[in-house]
Design a protein around this motif. Structure first.
Motif, PDB file in Angstrom:
ATOM      1  N   MET A   3      34.552  42.272  44.347  1.00 53.23           N
ATOM      2  CA  MET A   3      34.431  43.510  45.113  1.00 53.23           C
ATOM      3  C   MET A   3      34.446  44.689  44.137  1.00 53.23           C
ATOM      4  O   MET A   3      35.268  44.729  43.224  1.00 53.23           O
ATOM      5  CB  MET A   3      35.591  43.633  46.113  1.00 53.23           C
ATOM      6  N   ALA A   4      33.536  45.616  44.337  1.00 54.45           N
ATOM      7  CA  ALA A   4      33.485  46.783  43.459  1.00 54.45           C
ATOM      8  C   ALA A   4      34.748  47.617  43.628  1.00 54.45           C
ATOM      9  O   ALA A   4      35.377  47.635  44.691  1.00 54.45           O
ATOM     10  CB  ALA A   4      32.253  47.623  43.786  1.00 54.45           C
ATOM     11  N   GLU A   5      35.126  48.301  42.546  1.00 58.17           N
ATOM     12  CA  GLU A   5      36.323  49.144  42.613  1.00 58.17           C
ATOM     13  C   GLU A   5      36.129  50.228  43.665  1.00 58.17           C
ATOM     14  O   GLU A   5      35.068  50.849  43.760  1.00 58.17           O
ATOM     15  CB  GLU A   5      36.612  49.780  41.253  1.00 58.17           C
ATOM     16  N   GLY A   6      37.162  50.435  44.466  1.00 51.18           N
ATOM     17  CA  GLY A   6      37.065  51.369  45.576  1.00 51.18           C
ATOM     18  C   GLY A   6      36.534  50.738  46.846  1.00 51.18           C
ATOM     19  O   GLY A   6      36.344  51.447  47.840  1.00 51.18           O
ATOM     20  N   GLY A   7      36.285  49.400  46.818  1.00 52.19           N
ATOM     21  CA  GLY A   7      35.806  48.715  48.006  1.00 52.19           C
ATOM     22  C   GLY A   7      36.878  48.637  49.083  1.00 52.19           C
ATOM     23  O   GLY A   7      38.054  48.940  48.856  1.00 52.19           O
ATOM     24  N   THR A   8      36.466  48.193  50.277  1.00 51.96           N
ATOM     25  CA  THR A   8      37.361  48.178  51.430  1.00 51.96           C
ATOM     26  C   THR A   8      37.381  46.786  52.051  1.00 51.96           C
ATOM     27  O   THR A   8      36.315  46.187  52.276  1.00 51.96           O
ATOM     28  CB  THR A   8      36.912  49.193  52.498  1.00 51.96           C
ATOM     29  N   ILE A   9      38.568  46.280  52.303  1.00 49.31           N
ATOM     30  CA  ILE A   9      38.738  45.041  53.053  1.00 49.31           C
ATOM     31  C   ILE A   9      38.657  45.400  54.533  1.00 49.31           C
ATOM     32  O   ILE A   9      39.458  46.190  55.019  1.00 49.31           O
ATOM     33  CB  ILE A   9      40.085  44.369  52.726  1.00 49.31           C
ATOM     34  N   PRO A  10      37.687  44.864  55.293  1.00 49.54           N
ATOM     35  CA  PRO A  10      37.495  45.306  56.676  1.00 49.54           C
ATOM     36  C   PRO A  10      38.621  44.829  57.584  1.00 49.54           C
ATOM     37  O   PRO A  10      39.436  43.977  57.223  1.00 49.54           O
ATOM     38  CB  PRO A  10      36.155  44.661  57.056  1.00 49.54           C
ATOM     39  N   LEU A  11      38.635  45.396  58.780  1.00 49.79           N
ATOM     40  CA  LEU A  11      39.674  45.064  59.756  1.00 49.79           C
ATOM     41  C   LEU A  11      39.640  43.597  60.138  1.00 49.79           C
ATOM     42  O   LEU A  11      40.685  42.991  60.407  1.00 49.79           O
ATOM     43  CB  LEU A  11      39.494  45.946  61.004  1.00 49.79           C
ATOM     44  N   SER A  12      38.428  42.990  60.150  1.00 52.26           N
ATOM     45  CA  SER A  12      38.321  41.580  60.524  1.00 52.26           C
ATOM     46  C   SER A  12      38.967  40.662  59.503  1.00 52.26           C
ATOM     47  O   SER A  12      39.212  39.489  59.800  1.00 52.26           O
ATOM     48  CB  SER A  12      36.839  41.207  60.691  1.00 52.26           C
TER      49      SER A  12
END
Length: 426
Positions: free
Chosen positions: A138-147
């Motif tokens: 995952m790129a830096e600053g990425g987001t793990i989604p709610l799912s």
């Protein structure tokens, strides 16, 4: 007497430095303040590992009903401290966590998961990250989604809430489970080998259970009712149930060899079933479509059933009324029988005339528009009412008047619909 030695070179240097600082107290205070600030900054940086290292920043969206997370809470990977939470902010009804991880734990996979966990009964929370597939970072600053996020309480924390008797019973159950698994490594490995297809089939079953909103909750409520029923009404009902269950399980264990052979014989059947089951998918799909097609008709039928039931409930009344009506009709039918018999010669004589009538109708049919126009003209000429005294009261009269036109003689054998065009210029 104690001999007083002259000061050494180092002592003289310290005295000279102290004398100089005595004359520059402001500079000395600023220097001490700068050193203290540097030490405080290093201490703050050291909270999340070795200071002056770059940080890997990642975000995670967690549900609003998850345990409360604050800046400064720990972030763990495989149970080890991997970073801290640096910020928490609202995000479309949920919460967005900003975390910084140590370089040794970066990067995480693009399918990574995060879980907010309560560590103890004092409500100490931390974020646990499952890195996922590191081959797809995952790129830096990425987001793990709610799912891919969740929350809960660790198993050890749950166990700590049990009383002493419950923990002792749980320990015995774990010990007995270990004894039962001892020496069954091949069977356990075979079970693990069969676990992926079982998981896939189980997921399909769960999706079927949850296809209708509230279905799973209804199952849980019904399960609660079943468990409440199993609890019994006497204090020793559960113990009796466990004893009976233990006896039944013991009987099965005594036949472990036969049971194993039965399971071995079931394996080919299971394989055949897995190969055959996909063939039923089109049938089930067609049945689903047919059900959706029939649903409106079934709804209308269900709405009409009460009226049908009421009509059927009147069967005795209808039968009695029909008997009465039949009694009234019997004299009429007896009287009409000779009349119907006398009409038979008349009906028989009509049959020879049908051919001639058909030819006559076929000849007249093309002129039906001419007959219609002629009839309308006659009605217009004969339906005019004249005032009383000029003719008989309330009787129409034909009015004849000479018409001086250039109309010539008409064709005595006109073609159909051609009479209105028979005109001649003067």
């Amino acid at each position: 007497m104690t001999e007083i030695r002259p000061p050494g070179r180092f002592q003289r240097a310290v005295r000279r430095a102290g004398s100089r600082l005595e004359n520059h107290r402001t500079a000395a205070g600023l220097g001490v303040t700068a050193v203290a600030a540097a030490l405080a900054f290093v201490a703050w940086q050291s909270v999340n590992g070795v200071p002056f290292q770059s940080r890997y920043q990642v975000h995670a969206i967690v549900s609003a009903d998850a345990p409360i997370v604050k800046p400064g809470d720990a972030v763990r990977v495989a149970g080890r401290l991997a970073g801290i939470v640096t910020d928490v902010e609202p995000d479309d009804g949920n919460r967005k966590l900003t975390m910084e991880l140590r370089p040794s734990y970066a990067p995480i996979g693009d399918n990574a998961r995060a879980r907010v966990t309560i560590k103890s009964v004092v409500y100490l929370t931390y974020v646990s990250i499952l890195p996922g597939d590191l081959d797809r970072p995952m790129a830096e600053g990425g987001t793990i989604p709610l799912s891919h996020t969740g929350s809960g309480v660790g198993l050890l924390e749950v166990v700590q809430l049990f009383d002493k008797q419950a923990r002792r019973t749980l320990a015995k159950a774990s010990f007995n489970a270990g004894i039962g698994l001892a020496g069954r490594g091949p069977d356990l490995n075979a079970a693990l080998h069969d676990l992926p297809p079982t998981t896939r089939n189980g997921a399909a079953e769960l999706r079927a259970l949850t296809s209708k909103p509230g279905a799973l909750a209804a199952n849980i409520v019904n399960t609660e009712k079943v468990v409440s029923g199993l609890a019994g009404t006497r204090p020793d009902d559960v113990r009796g149930l466990l004893r009976s269950g233990a006896a039944a399980v013991g009987a099965l264990a005594a036949q472990s060899s036969a049971l194993g052979r039965s399971l071995d014989l079931l394996r080919p059947f299971e394989d055949d079933l897995l190969r055959t089951a996909p063939l039923a998918d089109p049938v089930l799909t067609g049945a689903t479509k047919l059900t959706k097609t029939l649903r409106p008709a079934l709804v209308r039928l269900a709405a009409a059933l009460p009226d049908l039931n009421r009509a059927l409930s009147l069967g005795d009344v209808l039968r009695r009324q029909t008997d009465r009506l039949t009694g009234f009709l019997q004299p009429v039918i007896r009287a009409a029988t000779p009349v119907i018999a006398s009409l038979e010669p008349t009906v028989a004589s009509i049959n020879p005339l049908l051919g001639s009538l058909s030819r006559l109708v076929g000849t007249i049919d093309p002129y039906r528009q001419d007959f219609v126009r002629a009839g309308r003209g006659i009605i217009a000429a004969t339906s005019t009412k004249f005032p009383e005294g000029q003719t008989a009261p309330n009787n129409p009269a034909l009015r004849f008047a000479p018409i001086l036109t250039c109309l010539g003689g008409r064709d005595p054998y006109p073609a159909p619909n051609s009479t209105m065009s028979h005109s001649q210029a003067c």
